[in-house]
Write a protein that holds these residues in place. Structure first.
Motif, PDB file in Angstrom:
ATOM      1  N   TRP A   1      10.699   3.276   4.109  1.00 24.49           N
ATOM      2  CA  TRP A   1       9.420   2.678   3.712  1.00 24.49           C
ATOM      3  C   TRP A   1       9.238   1.265   4.261  1.00 24.49           C
ATOM      4  N   PRO A   2      10.199   0.373   4.095  1.00 22.01           N
ATOM      5  CA  PRO A   2      10.030  -0.932   4.754  1.00 22.01           C
ATOM      6  C   PRO A   2      10.002  -0.819   6.275  1.00 22.01           C
ATOM      7  N   ALA A   3      10.723   0.163   6.839  1.00 23.78           N
ATOM      8  CA  ALA A   3      10.706   0.348   8.296  1.00 23.78           C
ATOM      9  C   ALA A   3       9.319   0.768   8.776  1.00 23.78           C
ATOM     10  N   ILE A   4       8.651   1.618   7.998  1.00 22.44           N
ATOM     11  CA  ILE A   4       7.292   2.040   8.359  1.00 22.44           C
ATOM     12  C   ILE A   4       6.326   0.867   8.271  1.00 22.44           C
ATOM     13  N   SER A   5       6.442   0.076   7.199  1.00 26.30           N
ATOM     14  CA  SER A   5       5.521  -1.054   7.023  1.00 26.30           C
ATOM     15  C   SER A   5       5.692  -2.079   8.130  1.00 26.30           C
ATOM     16  N   VAL A   6       6.915  -2.294   8.578  1.00 24.28           N
ATOM     17  CA  VAL A   6       7.161  -3.234   9.681  1.00 24.28           C
ATOM     18  C   VAL A   6       6.881  -2.574  11.024  1.00 24.28           C
TER      19      VAL A   6
ATOM     20  N   PHE B   1      10.116  -5.061  -1.087  1.00 25.03           N
ATOM     21  CA  PHE B   1      10.958  -3.871  -1.251  1.00 25.03           C
ATOM     22  C   PHE B   1      12.314  -4.190  -1.881  1.00 25.03           C
ATOM     23  N   ASN B   2      12.444  -5.404  -2.398  1.00 25.04           N
ATOM     24  CA  ASN B   2      13.671  -5.806  -3.103  1.00 25.04           C
ATOM     25  C   ASN B   2      14.913  -5.610  -2.230  1.00 25.04           C
TER      26      ASN B   2
ATOM     27  N   PRO C   1       9.012   4.530  -5.873  1.00 25.46           N
ATOM     28  CA  PRO C   1       9.643   4.248  -4.583  1.00 25.46           C
ATOM     29  C   PRO C   1      11.030   3.664  -4.783  1.00 25.46           C
ATOM     30  N   PRO C   2      11.991   4.104  -3.983  1.00 21.17           N
ATOM     31  CA  PRO C   2      13.363   3.614  -4.157  1.00 21.17           C
ATOM     32  C   PRO C   2      13.461   2.137  -3.821  1.00 21.17           C
ATOM     33  N   LEU C   3      13.969   1.352  -4.754  1.00 26.64           N
ATOM     34  CA  LEU C   3      14.163  -0.079  -4.537  1.00 26.64           C
ATOM     35  C   LEU C   3      15.647  -0.376  -4.425  1.00 26.64           C
ATOM     36  N   GLY C   4      15.973  -1.480  -3.765  1.00 20.80           N
ATOM     37  CA  GLY C   4      17.373  -1.791  -3.529  1.00 20.80           C
ATOM     38  C   GLY C   4      17.905  -0.967  -2.372  1.00 20.80           C
ATOM     39  N   THR C   5      19.200  -0.993  -2.174  1.00 27.95           N
ATOM     40  CA  THR C   5      19.786  -0.274  -1.047  1.00 27.95           C
ATOM     41  C   THR C   5      21.143   0.304  -1.421  1.00 27.95           C
ATOM     42  N   VAL C   6      21.432   1.423  -0.798  1.00 24.03           N
ATOM     43  CA  VAL C   6      22.759   2.016  -0.824  1.00 24.03           C
ATOM     44  C   VAL C   6      23.266   1.990   0.610  1.00 24.03           C
ATOM     45  N   SER C   7      24.525   1.641   0.798  1.00 27.75           N
ATOM     46  CA  SER C   7      25.074   1.499   2.140  1.00 27.75           C
ATOM     47  C   SER C   7      24.914   2.788   2.943  1.00 27.75           C
ATOM     48  N   LEU C   8      24.648   2.608   4.228  1.00 21.73           N
ATOM     49  CA  LEU C   8      24.514   3.744   5.131  1.00 21.73           C
ATOM     50  C   LEU C   8      25.787   4.575   5.182  1.00 21.73           C
ATOM     51  N   PHE C   9      26.931   3.907   5.033  1.00 22.90           N
ATOM     52  CA  PHE C   9      28.214   4.593   5.129  1.00 22.90           C
ATOM     53  C   PHE C   9      28.604   5.279   3.813  1.00 22.90           C
ATOM     54  N   VAL C  10      27.910   4.911   2.721  1.00 20.82           N
ATOM     55  CA  VAL C  10      28.193   5.541   1.426  1.00 20.82           C
ATOM     56  C   VAL C  10      27.391   6.828   1.277  1.00 20.82           C
TER      57      VAL C  10
ATOM     58  N   LEU D   1       0.830  -1.203   0.000  1.00 22.03           N
ATOM     59  CA  LEU D   1       0.000   0.000   0.000  1.00 22.03           C
ATOM     60  C   LEU D   1       0.868   1.258   0.000  1.00 22.03           C
ATOM     61  N   LEU D   2       1.976   1.219   0.748  1.00 25.14           N
ATOM     62  CA  LEU D   2       2.887   2.362   0.769  1.00 25.14           C
ATOM     63  C   LEU D   2       3.494   2.602  -0.613  1.00 25.14           C
ATOM     64  N   ILE D   3       3.856   1.520  -1.292  1.00 28.32           N
ATOM     65  CA  ILE D   3       4.415   1.653  -2.644  1.00 28.32           C
ATOM     66  C   ILE D   3       3.380   2.251  -3.589  1.00 28.32           C
ATOM     67  N   MET D   4       2.133   1.785  -3.479  1.00 30.44           N
ATOM     68  CA  MET D   4       1.067   2.332  -4.318  1.00 30.44           C
ATOM     69  C   MET D   4       0.810   3.802  -3.993  1.00 30.44           C
TER      70      MET D   4
END
Length: 317
Positions: free
Chosen positions: A185-190, A263-264, A165-174, A153-156
């Protein structure tokens, strides 16, 4: 406190040993041949001799006692063997994925605590009011709605504003900002379900504590209601709430398979699925042991928090 901590840490050792033994035994009973699956993955034909030769090379044909001894000796050294599919060290396979799941669990916990504590406290203090009913309705919805469906629903919702919506991940340190934009977004859904469980537990705990004799005594002494709630009620109401927070956090490390797929996210949940599909026993037992160790470690943290909030616990043990 030090004596109590050492005692709890020592109790972790037999628990982890029992888990390691149980996992090894159970997985060896599971049917399937990963070597044959691996060699025929691209549709080619492989002779039985080649399959047996590959099994011998990977150590699958070794006696169970030899495999078990090697496995148990390697655990204290951080050596969980090699993946039978990729032939990379299991510890490397897990370490490359667990950081993402750990970050998601941390972020979801922060969101859940920020949301749940005010909601649970307000619902308890205004019990039976419209505010209480509204908060209970919100939290019941959070428990009833699956996290992955809420994520969809968040993606929609994001797509309805003309954004992808941003898919995949970029490192926190990058790049921390891009990482936060991807993980929020995945943090909100969970975190919605997470906060609902914590808020309802906190509400029940506060209501139970507020009816105790020492609360009435504190009020009879003329203490301000704020002091009664924060200093006397909340301290004891936090005990069961901390347990829920700890267990939910440990669950998030290995229980977000569908959410990570939506969320890939290439986290540890997806690695669990891959190891089961491929029947990769070494990787699977390493993952189960890692999640079990996480539960044991979180339980240790919860026990220490218990002892810090209620000194009677450490003195009685």
């Amino acid at each position: 406190m030090l004596k109590y901590t050492i005692k709890r840490i020592l109790l972790m050792i037999p628990t982890l040993i029992a888990v390691a033994v149980l996992v090894f035994v159970v997985l060896r009973v599971v049917p399937g041949d990963i070597v044959a699956m691996k060699l025929t993955a691209e549709g080619g034909e492989v002779s039985i001799e080649e399959i047996e030769k590959e099994k011998t090379r990977l150590g699958v044909n070794d006696p169970l006692l030899k495999q078990f001894t090697k496995y148990m000796i390697g655990i204290p050294q951080g050596d969980l063997g090699i993946s039978l599919w990729t032939e990379n060290p299991v510890s490397e396979e897990i370490s490359s994925r667990i950081g993402l799941s750990f970050e998601l669990a941390i972020l979801s916990t922060i969101l859940a605590v920020i949301i749940a504590f005010p909601l649970g406290t307000i619902a308890a203090l205004y019990r039976g009011s419209k505010i209480d009913y509204l908060i209970r309705l919100i939290t019941i919805g959070g428990i009833a709605i699956p996290s992955f469906w809420f994520g969809m629903l968040l993606i929609m919702l994001v797509l309805s504003f003309g954004k992808l919506p941003p898919l995949g991940t970029v490192s926190l340190f990058v790049d921390p900002l891009v990482n936060l934009n991807q993980m929020i977004w995945p943090a909100i859904s969970v975190g919605y379900r997470y906060s609902s469980v914590v808020a309802r537990m906190l509400r029940s705990s506060i209501l139970e504590v507020m009816s105790e004799d020492y609360i009435r005594t504190a009020r009879a002494k003329g203490l301000f209601e704020r002091v009664v709630i924060i200093k006397h009620a909340m301290r004891n109401a936090l005990l069961p709430t901390i347990t829920v927070i700890g267990l939910e956090f440990a669950f998030l490390l290995g229980g977000l398979v569908v959410t990570e797929t939506v969320f890939n996210l290439n986290g540890i949940g997806k690695l669990f699925v891959d190891s089961v599909v491929r029947n990769d026993l070494n990787l699977l037992q390493g993952l189960v042991l890692t999640v079990a160790a996480s539960f044991v470690f979180v339980n240790l943290i919860v026990d220490l928090c218990y002892a810090a909030l209620d000194p009677r616990i450490r003195y009685q043990s």
